[in-house]
Motif scaffolding. Structure first.
Motif, PDB file in Angstrom:
ATOM      1  N   GLY A 189      41.049  92.186  89.467  1.00  0.00           N
ATOM      2  CA  GLY A 189      40.405  91.869  88.255  1.00  0.00           C
ATOM      3  C   GLY A 189      40.999  90.533  87.918  1.00  0.00           C
ATOM      4  O   GLY A 189      42.193  90.670  87.182  1.00  0.00           O
ATOM      5  N   VAL A 190      40.353  89.416  87.844  1.00  0.00           N
ATOM      6  CA  VAL A 190      41.085  88.213  87.624  1.00  0.00           C
ATOM      7  C   VAL A 190      40.536  87.697  86.321  1.00  0.00           C
ATOM      8  O   VAL A 190      39.526  86.823  86.195  1.00  0.00           O
ATOM      9  N   GLY A 191      40.750  88.437  85.391  1.00  0.00           N
ATOM     10  CA  GLY A 191      40.180  88.114  83.840  1.00  0.00           C
ATOM     11  C   GLY A 191      41.269  87.884  82.653  1.00  0.00           C
ATOM     12  O   GLY A 191      42.231  87.154  83.071  1.00  0.00           O
ATOM     13  N   GLY A 192      40.952  88.253  81.643  1.00  0.00           N
ATOM     14  CA  GLY A 192      41.849  87.948  80.719  1.00  0.00           C
ATOM     15  C   GLY A 192      43.109  88.431  80.844  1.00  0.00           C
ATOM     16  O   GLY A 192      44.084  87.731  80.384  1.00  0.00           O
ATOM     17  N   LEU A 193      43.539  89.604  81.704  1.00  0.00           N
ATOM     18  CA  LEU A 193      44.456  90.027  82.059  1.00  0.00           C
ATOM     19  C   LEU A 193      45.322  89.464  83.170  1.00  0.00           C
ATOM     20  O   LEU A 193      46.342  89.032  83.374  1.00  0.00           O
ATOM     21  N   GLY A 194      44.484  89.082  84.197  1.00  0.00           N
ATOM     22  CA  GLY A 194      44.556  88.781  85.514  1.00  0.00           C
ATOM     23  C   GLY A 194      45.078  87.414  85.630  1.00  0.00           C
ATOM     24  O   GLY A 194      45.860  87.022  86.322  1.00  0.00           O
ATOM     25  N   CYS A 195      44.424  86.508  84.761  1.00  0.00           N
ATOM     26  CA  CYS A 195      44.744  85.052  84.914  1.00  0.00           C
ATOM     27  C   CYS A 195      45.887  84.586  84.396  1.00  0.00           C
ATOM     28  O   CYS A 195      46.682  84.028  85.316  1.00  0.00           O
ATOM     29  N   PRO A 196      46.512  85.230  83.283  1.00  0.00           N
ATOM     30  CA  PRO A 196      47.821  84.635  82.919  1.00  0.00           C
ATOM     31  C   PRO A 196      49.072  85.515  83.966  1.00  0.00           C
ATOM     32  O   PRO A 196      49.826  84.782  84.210  1.00  0.00           O
ATOM     33  N   ALA A 197      48.623  86.537  84.467  1.00  0.00           N
ATOM     34  CA  ALA A 197      49.555  87.489  85.068  1.00  0.00           C
ATOM     35  C   ALA A 197      49.667  86.490  86.491  1.00  0.00           C
ATOM     36  O   ALA A 197      50.767  86.351  87.062  1.00  0.00           O
ATOM     37  N   ALA A 198      48.439  86.079  87.029  1.00  0.00           N
ATOM     38  CA  ALA A 198      48.668  85.316  88.435  1.00  0.00           C
ATOM     39  C   ALA A 198      49.302  83.915  88.233  1.00  0.00           C
ATOM     40  O   ALA A 198      49.996  83.754  89.025  1.00  0.00           O
TER      41      ALA A 198
END
Lengths: 337, 78
Positions: free
Chosen positions: A30-39
């Motif tokens: 899941g590259v969304g609200g959580l996944g983007c900053p984490a990545a």
């Protein structure tokens, strides 16, 4: 190595730690609200291999919180767009793109190839799926979820610790997404960044990992607390013995008189039950339009009301349907409960 | 005896507050208090809500004066 100098200076990292990061393999589901900053933070820290999994496309309403994406990415695959952006940030990192949903069939095999899983999903089905697959593959996963201004965070299945099923043994139908409730971009930003921090601690073997604890954060109230979780051995044993226990979220429609047409993909939830519910995903409309009744009202729905509107246009213009009505607010407005 | 209840997510929304102090008559388990609290609220799926007493997930414990209870629904958003 000068690009990592500021973190190598830390006692918890050092040169050894940087090597550990370089050898680490992290899957982001899941590259969304959580996944983007984490990545972004994991790529920045020099994690050697990052898997980016998302079957969704970038929508203009994602841009306020899904900070990897640019206006020019709207309509593109999230996983592909994320990879291209992150490669510019750190060319040392090897990215793998999974432009597909995590399923009962592929979960264990994909997760097996990574050291840690970071959960950036927005639905219970996939959270339980990650949980069960991680139990079977013996991998830790970093969980986070959001409801409006609040977030939950934990690390599950870490060194034989408690799992998601130890906190929430039973799934719920109330799959309430950020699209439905609204969210300020900073909240998934905070939670996703905390998830990345947990991943780094796990990889480095440093500090105190948030295992056996559920952190609750209320961004608006500026409050947080931590709840201790105990292991429910029977829940974990069930999965070890019988394999992944898929969660299918079904529901009832308020109105059972009329015909309904579900144009969502087969994996989208919840799935309404009933004799008068047809499920034909967008891509199959032109080959299966004959199944749709044309002599009485048919209510067409998807998750939000957008795709169903397009579906009606196609069915009207190409196949002459004049009996289709759009469910404006999407599925949540027509289900019971 | 009195206990402090903390509400989260859609439970807080239904209760229209994040916290309240409740006066209890007689011995109650955490699970009984949860049922009592949620019955008066409009929540579709009460079974999914978990209860913590003094920051420990536990629904079997008998409550005592001064306990802090938290009602935790699962969140799905991301």
């Amino acid at each position: 190595m000068s690009r990592y100098d500021r973190q190598i200076k830390l006692q918890e990292v050092g040169l050894d730690g940087q090597v550990k990061l370089r050898n680490a393999k992290v899957l982001i589901v899941g590259v969304g609200g959580l996944g983007c900053p984490a990545a972004m933070y994991l790529a920045g820290a020099g994690v050697g291999k990052i898997g980016l999994m998302d079957h969704d496309m970038v929508d203009v309403s994602n841009l306020h919180r899904q900070v990897l994406f640019l206006e020019s990415d709207v309509g593109r695959s999230k996983a592909v767009a994320a990879k291209q952006r992150l490669e510019k940030q750190n060319s040392d990192v090897q990215f793998s793109v999974y432009d597909e949903p995590l399923t009962v069939d592929n979960a264990e095999n994909i997760i097996q190839q990574y050291d840690v899983v970071l959960d950036g999903t927005d639905n219970f089905e996939t959270k339980y799926l990650i949980n069960d697959a991680c139990i079977l593959a013996n991998k830790p996963w970093v969980f986070a979820s959001i409801y409006k201004n609040e977030g939950q965070l934990s690390v599950f299945n870490y060194k034989n610790g408690p799992t998601y099923r130890c906190v929430f043994p039973k799934s719920t139908r109330q799959n309430i997404s950020c699209e439905a409730t609204g969210v300020l971009g900073v909240l998934p930003g905070i939670l996703g960044t905390l998830q990345a921090a947990e991943v780094l601690k796990i990889v480095l073997g440093a500090g105190e990992v948030l295992s056996g604890k559920l952190k609750l954060i209320n961004m608006m109230q500026a409050s947080e607390q931590t709840i201790k979780i105990n292991k429910r051995h029977e829940e974990i044993e069930k999965i070890r013995k019988h394999g992944i226990a898929p969660v299918y979220i079904d529901c009832d429609l308020k109105d059972k008189e009329h015909w309904y047409l579900d144009v969502r993909e087969v994996y989208e939830q919840p799935k309404p039950k009933g004799k008068k519910v047809l499920s034909i995903p967008m891509g199959d409309l032109t080959s299966r339009y004959q199944e749709i009744p044309n002599n009485q009202d048919v209510f067409v729905f998807c998750q939000s009301g957008k795709r169903s509107k397009n579906a009606i246009e196609i069915l009207k213009n190409e196949f002459g349907f004049h009996n289709l009505k759009n469910v404006e607010g999407g599925i949540e407005t027509i289900i019971d409960g | 005896m009195t206990v402090t209840i903390k509400y989260f997510g859609l439970v807080a929304e239904a209760a229209e507050k994040f916290e309240e102090i409740l006066e209890l008559n007689g011995a109650l388990t955490a699970s009984e208090l949860k049922t009592q609290c949620l019955n008066s609220l409009n929540i579709a799926d009460k079974d999914s809500v978990q209860i913590a007493v003094n920051q420990n997930l536990d629904d079997k414990i008998t409550l005592k004066d001064g306990d802090e209870v938290a009602l935790l629904p699962p969140f799905a958003g991301g």
